[in-house]
Design a protein around this motif. Structure first.
Motif, short mmCIF file in Angstrom:
data_model
loop_
_atom_site.label_atom_id
_atom_site.label_comp_id
_atom_site.label_asym_id
_atom_site.label_seq_id
_atom_site.Cartn_x
_atom_site.Cartn_y
_atom_site.Cartn_z
N UNK A 113 8.35 -1.34 -0.36
CA UNK A 113 9.69 -1.61 -0.05
C UNK A 113 9.34 -3.04 0.87
N UNK A 114 8.58 -2.99 1.81
CA UNK A 114 8.48 -3.98 2.66
C UNK A 114 8.09 -5.31 1.99
N UNK A 115 6.96 -5.00 1.19
CA UNK A 115 6.42 -6.19 0.48
C UNK A 115 7.53 -6.78 -0.44
N UNK A 116 8.11 -5.90 -1.22
CA UNK A 116 9.21 -6.41 -2.16
C UNK A 116 10.31 -7.17 -1.30
N UNK A 117 10.80 -6.87 -0.02
CA UNK A 117 11.77 -7.32 0.70
C UNK A 117 11.24 -8.67 1.23
N UNK A 118 9.88 -8.86 1.43
CA UNK A 118 9.38 -10.33 1.91
C UNK A 118 9.48 -11.35 0.75
N UNK A 119 9.40 -10.75 -0.64
CA UNK A 119 9.29 -11.72 -1.89
C UNK A 119 10.72 -12.00 -2.08
N UNK A 120 11.50 -11.12 -1.95
CA UNK A 120 12.96 -11.29 -2.43
C UNK A 120 13.55 -12.30 -1.46
N UNK A 121 13.34 -12.24 -0.15
CA UNK A 121 13.73 -12.94 0.84
C UNK A 121 12.94 -14.52 0.72
N UNK B 193 1.85 -3.77 4.40
CA UNK B 193 3.29 -3.19 4.26
C UNK B 193 3.13 -2.17 3.15
N UNK B 194 4.19 -1.36 3.07
CA UNK B 194 4.48 -0.44 1.85
C UNK B 194 4.96 -1.35 0.88
N UNK C 87 1.36 8.15 -11.63
CA UNK C 87 2.29 8.89 -12.71
C UNK C 87 3.55 9.48 -11.80
N UNK C 88 3.41 9.78 -10.70
CA UNK C 88 4.57 10.33 -9.93
C UNK C 88 4.96 9.37 -8.85
N UNK C 89 4.15 9.08 -7.79
CA UNK C 89 4.68 8.10 -6.77
C UNK C 89 5.06 6.70 -7.04
N UNK C 90 4.56 6.18 -7.74
CA UNK C 90 4.74 4.76 -8.05
C UNK C 90 6.22 4.93 -8.86
N UNK C 91 6.51 5.53 -9.82
CA UNK C 91 7.62 5.54 -10.55
C UNK C 91 8.99 5.87 -9.47
N UNK C 92 8.61 6.82 -8.45
CA UNK C 92 9.83 7.40 -7.77
C UNK C 92 10.03 6.24 -6.62
N UNK C 93 8.81 5.25 -5.90
CA UNK C 93 9.09 4.36 -5.29
C UNK C 93 9.65 2.99 -5.91
N UNK D 74 0.76 -1.23 0.14
CA UNK D 74 0.04 0.13 0.24
C UNK D 74 0.86 1.25 -0.03
N UNK D 75 0.55 2.41 -0.65
CA UNK D 75 1.05 3.51 -0.73
C UNK D 75 0.98 4.35 0.38
N UNK D 76 0.05 4.26 1.44
CA UNK D 76 -0.03 4.95 2.55
C UNK D 76 -0.93 4.38 3.60
N UNK D 77 -0.81 4.67 4.71
CA UNK D 77 -2.05 4.58 5.63
C UNK D 77 -1.99 2.94 6.19
#
Length: 130
Positions: A55-63, A52-53, A83-89, A46-49
Motif C-alpha cells: 500500500x505504501x509503495x502504491x501510494x508513492x507511485x500514485x502520488x 514499504x508495504x 495465492x492468498x496474501x497478494x490477491x487480498x492485498x 514487501x509483504x512483511x518485516x
C-alpha cells in the motif's frame, strides 16, 4: 516545459526479511529498471518485516501521477503468499484507489526465462575469484 506524468508504475513485491542484506537483489532489479527505463517509475515493496508495504509503495507511485500499477511478485514459486496474501492485498489496494488499474504478474520464478537462467547458473563453472 514539464514532462508528462508516467502512466504505469512498477512495484517489485518481495517477501521481506529482518536482514537488510536480503533486500539487495530486489533493489538491484529496481536499479536496473531505473537505468534502462528511467521514465518508468519503479519501487520495491514487501509483504512483511520490511518497509514499504504494498500500500505504501502504491501510494508513492500514485502520488507521482501513475494511473496503472504493475505488481511483479519476486518469488520463485506460487506459494501461499502468491495465492492468498497478494490477491487480498491487491483487492484492498483497488478498493482504496478505484481509479487506478492494477495488473499482477505471475511470480518471476514461473517465467521460463528465469528458470532457464537459473539452470544455466546452476550448471556453469563458477567464475574465478580474485
Amino acid at each position: 516545459m514539464t514532462s508528462p506524468a508516467p502512466t504505469c508504475g512498477v512495484i517489485l513485491l518481495g517477501h521481506g526479511s529482518r536482514d537488510p542484506l536480503w533486500r539487495a537483489p530486489i533493489e538491484a532489479v529496481q536499479a536496473r529498471i531505473a537505468q534502462a527505463q528511467p521514465q518508468t517509475p519503479c519501487c520495491c515493496a514487501y509483504l512483511e518485516l520490511t518497509a514499504p508495504d504494498l500500500g505504501q509503495a502504491a501510494d508513492q507511485l500514485i502520488a507521482r501521477g501513475v494511473q496503472r500499477l504493475r505488481i511483479t511478485p519476486m518469488f520463485l514459486g506460487t506459494g501461499k503468499h502468491a495465492r492468498e496474501d497478494i490477491p487480498r492485498l491487491v483487492a484492498e489496494l483497488k478498493a482504496r484507489h478505484p481509479g487506478i488499474a492494477v495488473e499482477v504478474q505471475a511470480s518471476v520464478g514461473e517465467d521460463a526465462r528465469v528458470t532457464a537462467l537459473l539452470a544455466q547458473i546452476a550448471t556453469e563453472s563458477s567464475p574465478p575469484t580474485a
